[in-house]
Design a protein around this motif. Structure first.
Motif, PDB file in Angstrom:
ATOM      1  N   THR A  29       7.525  57.705 -36.817  1.00 38.70           N
ATOM      2  CA  THR A  29       7.119  56.377 -36.342  1.00 38.70           C
ATOM      3  C   THR A  29       6.296  55.637 -37.392  1.00 38.70           C
ATOM      4  O   THR A  29       6.459  54.427 -37.602  1.00 38.70           O
ATOM      5  N   LEU A  30       5.407  56.355 -38.058  1.00 43.19           N
ATOM      6  CA  LEU A  30       4.572  55.740 -39.091  1.00 43.19           C
ATOM      7  C   LEU A  30       5.388  55.293 -40.296  1.00 43.19           C
ATOM      8  O   LEU A  30       4.984  54.390 -41.035  1.00 43.19           O
ATOM      9  N   VAL A  57      -4.165  58.924 -37.427  1.00 41.23           N
ATOM     10  CA  VAL A  57      -3.001  58.044 -37.271  1.00 41.23           C
ATOM     11  C   VAL A  57      -3.298  56.647 -37.809  1.00 41.23           C
ATOM     12  O   VAL A  57      -2.488  56.047 -38.530  1.00 41.23           O
ATOM     13  N   GLU A  58      -4.476  56.130 -37.479  1.00 45.15           N
ATOM     14  CA  GLU A  58      -4.824  54.783 -37.929  1.00 45.15           C
ATOM     15  C   GLU A  58      -4.904  54.707 -39.450  1.00 45.15           C
ATOM     16  O   GLU A  58      -4.403  53.750 -40.069  1.00 45.15           O
ATOM     17  N   LYS A 111      -1.418  54.882 -40.908  1.00 45.49           N
ATOM     18  CA  LYS A 111      -0.712  53.625 -40.656  1.00 45.49           C
ATOM     19  C   LYS A 111      -1.078  52.602 -41.738  1.00 45.49           C
ATOM     20  O   LYS A 111      -0.208  51.917 -42.295  1.00 45.49           O
ATOM     21  N   ARG A 159       1.344  51.069 -44.807  1.00 45.32           N
ATOM     22  CA  ARG A 159       1.438  49.619 -44.965  1.00 45.32           C
ATOM     23  C   ARG A 159       1.047  49.205 -46.382  1.00 45.32           C
ATOM     24  O   ARG A 159       1.715  48.373 -47.009  1.00 45.32           O
TER      25      ARG A 159
END
Length: 754
Positions: free
Chosen positions: A468-469, A731-732, A735, A739
């Motif tokens: 997903t990431l 996770v943050e 992410k 990016r």
């Protein structure tokens, strides 16, 4: 006159890691600051009493810390990084923020304490003005005297070592300003009744202690000594033999502590060649403070007697070779080890007993030591240390692969990775649920099938998260492993894991180093099951995650009856067998981590070449049998690599990742002068801090690296594994990292096509 003894430092963590639990409870907000201080005080006083009751004459005070003794010293003298100076400089919040970071402030760099696996917080000197914020040592000395009846020996990192291990351009200026502050601390201790003060200056065993350094040292210690009256100064070195022994023994101090264990016999040679001042005390480190094997006390007596030929009985103090923070607390609670192994162990409490027993024997209060030596001699004679089938000819195993350029081409055809591929270092958050399941499994209350089902559930969960990431290369998460070295210690033969053999690595992070008690060999695959399960869940490559032979050696308690190189060779063949098992099963990327490569580097320049040659050969022996299209990764963390770039290159790994986030990219300077052509990831954010970095920060770190590295070789990754982080913050952060990588990737592609 009777011979005396001493200790240099005692493990902070407690027999059951009470210290760690208090720290983490306080950080979570489960304890008030007052409760935290009171509970820590109980632990601290209990350690002092234990040492006194063990028969130690000079009990150290000041070695106990809430996080790190180097940080304690820096904060005591007001060496607060500029970004934290808007806070109360004497508060616990500031202290822990420097070590761990805060919401908007990056933590100070962390690196290895000399050649150990203990990490210290690196002081930052630029823009600081030293001042004595509070005399921490005085408070602890008074506490020991008033509440435990112990006139302790205050222990403090010396000014030369403190500044040498710090960052900043104004070290000499800061050093000059620190000296009168040290004098003030010592004067106040003297007024309170301190008889001895131990000043730790291990910097003297390194090549930094050249002739000019010693000339400066003499002036500094003349100033310090002039400021005192009857209190005696003990200048303590350890981990090796001092570089400038002749100059060292001429310093104006009352005693010098020397390591007679980890010195290759050089300290005794210097003692015989140059003697020792007749008005000075020698604190002889004759019991190994860094390994867990019983001392052969009858041999140790011979060493002490040779020292006595040069130093009078009334001027000799017996002690460990260094602080005991590098060994577990007690071997008494070990119940699952082979009887021959257990009978040969000596942790901190047992080493205190050895010191006391040796002192009594030298004072004619003990008749014999032969019974004590029996445990280690029985292990030495056993089959555990004499498996002839393991003693192979290591040179018959190839250490060469086809050229890196050929491998890169084959691997790109196979994996088709984008520019600036993203990945992680290996581990994902070890939640309370993961730890609870593993504990139940070890206790036998969770069946094999239920435990496997649980681990597979965690692997699937995190494979899905990684997909997903948008990460390009995935990992299985290592949920079955408590520690990267401990896990292999459980699986390889000739190694064992203790029940409570914990030691502090950094902050509240404690590890249980494996015990390499005999000949090491591979019996069956260690990592294959979980890695294959993860790979079946995704079309993206999943890295097989192994720990390299050098790191297993350096992060274990190693048998001392054979050369370390012999043990390293055995480990390299065991890891080679695991690499081949993964490749044969279809795993195309295999990461063999070597975070401890540098910490084994000898202090003496003339010994470094041999160590690096042996280390590089062992790594290559572990990895060289794979096909060109199989991509070999490795990882290194929290050390200074600038002086060994050539050795890192010589490992011949296809991709290497190195921590640079806390050091703010300083390693990148090395690549401005050294042409490195293989794949490399310079960690773009710090996982040891709970702080989540911004996208701007990560882009800046990536772009800084791309100033000296080609976009086609650079990988984007965190600086280390994520097992100590919470799920949400992991996770943050990932992410944001993905990016940032995509933004930089688009820019790099545009620049290439223009």
């Amino acid at each position: 006159m009777k011979m005396r003894n001493s200790n240099l430092g005692y493990p902070r963590i407690g027999e059951k890691r009470e210290w760690k639990k208090l720290l983490e409870a306080f950080w979570k907000g489960d304890l008030t600051e007052r409760e935290f201080h009171l509970d820590m005080k109980k632990i601290r006083l209990s350690h002092l009493v234990k040492q006194r009751e063990a028969g130690i004459d000079l009990v150290p005070v000041g070695d106990f810390s809430y996080y790190d003794h180097v940080l304690d010293t820096a904060v005591m003298f007001g060496l607060i990084p500029e970004r934290f100076r808007d806070q109360d400089q004497s508060s616990l919040q500031t202290y822990f923020s420097i070590a761990r970071g805060s919401k908007d402030k990056v933590a100070s760099e962390m690196t290895k304490w000399f050649n150990t696996n203990y990490h210290y917080i690196v002081p930052e000197l630029d823009g600081t003005e030293p001042r004595l914020i509070h005399n921490r040592l005085l408070e602890l000395f008074k506490e020991a005297k008033d509440e435990a009846g112990i006139t302790g020996k205050p222990v403090l990192v010396g000014p030369l070592t403190l500044t040498a291990l710090s960052k900043g351009e104004k070290k000499e200026e800061i050093l000059e300003k620190l000296v009168p502050l040290y004098v003030q601390v010592f004067k106040e201790l003297e007024e309170e009744g301190a008889e001895w003060i131990q000043i730790d200056e291990p910097i003297f065993v390194t090549s930094a202690a050249d002739a000019a350094f010693m000339k400066k040292t003499k002036k500094i210690y003349e100033t310090i000594k002039k400021g005192l009256g009857s209190t005696k100064l003990l200048l303590q070195t350890y981990f090796e033999c001092p570089e400038q022994y002749e100059e060292l023994i001429q310093l104006p101090v009352d005693g010098i502590g020397l390591d007679f264990v980890h010195d290759s016999g050089k300290t005794l040679e210097h003692l015989n060649a140059f003697g020792f001042p007749k008005d000075m005390v020698l604190a002889a480190g004759v019991i190994d403070g860094r390994n867990i094997w019983k001392a052969e006390l009858q041999k140790t007596v011979k060493l002490v007697n040779r020292i006595l030929e040069k130093v009078g009985r009334d001027r000799l103090i017996l002690q460990p070779s260094c602080s005991l923070i590098h060994v577990p607390v007690t071997a008494g609670s070990e119940v699952n080890l082979h009887p021959l192994v257990k009978s040969a162990l000596a942790f901190a409490d047992e080493k205190l007993q050895e010191i006391t027993l040796l002192t009594k024997f030298m004072n004619f209060e003990e008749e014999t030591l032969s019974a004590y030596d029996q445990g280690i001699s029985e292990l030495a004679a056993s089959d555990l240390r004499n498996r002839h089938s393991v003693h192979a000819s290591f040179d018959e195993y190839s250490t060469d692969r086809v050229s890196a350029a050929q491998r890169k081409e084959a691997q790109q055809r196979k994996f088709s990775l984008p520019v600036l591929p993203t990945t992680t270092i290996g581990s994902f958050p070890q939640t309370n649920e993961v730890r609870a399941a593993r504990l139940k499994y070890k206790k036998g209350t969770l069946s094999d099938s239920d435990y496997s089902q649980f681990i597979e559930g965690e692997i699937k969960k995190w494979i899905d998260i990684q997909e997903t990431l948008g990460l390009d290369v995935l990992v299985h998460g290592e949920f079955e492993r408590t520690d990267m070295v401990e896990y292999f210690g459980e699986k390889l033969k000739g190694m064992a894991i203790t029940s409570n053999g914990w030691v502090q690595s950094y902050g509240s992070r404690c590890v249980r180093p494996p015990v390499i008690y005999g000949d090491v060999f591979f019996e069956e695959p260690v990592t294959l099951k979980e890695t294959l399960f993860a790979q079946r869940l995704t079309d993206k490559p999943v890295k097989g995650m192994l720990t390299g032979p050098v790191t297993i050696l350096n992060w274990s308690f190693v048998r001392s009856d054979v050369p370390r190189a012999a043990v390293l060779n055995q480990l390299s063949l065991a890891i080679r067998a695991e690499v081949e098992a993964l490749e044969n099963a279809g795993i195309g990327m295999i990461q063999v981590d070597e975070p401890a490569l540098r910490e084994g580097l000898p202090f003496k320049e003339k010994m470094r070449e041999q160590y690096l040659e042996e280390a590089v050969k062992a790594f290559k022996r572990s990895t060289a049998s794979v096909k060109p299209e199989t991509q070999i990764h490795t990882h290194m963390c929290y050390s200074s690599f600038e002086d060994m770039i050539e050795a890192i290159d010589a490992l011949d790994a296809d991709v290497i990742s190195i921590e640079t986030s806390r050091s703010h990219g300083e390693l990148i300077h090395s690549f401005e002068t050294y042409s490195y052509s293989k794949g490399i990831g310079l960690g773009v954010y710090d996982i040891h801090s709970p702080r989540i970095p911004s996208e701007t920060e990560m882009i800046r770190n990536i772009e800084r690296a791309l100033q000296v590295l080609d976009a086609g070789q650079f990988w984007v990754n965190p600086d280390c594994g994520l097992k100590t982080r919470g799920e949400k913050e992991a996770v943050e952060a990932l992410k944001i990292m993905v990016r940032a990588a995509k933004i930089c990737r688009e820019k790099a592609v545009q620049e290439t096509t223009v």
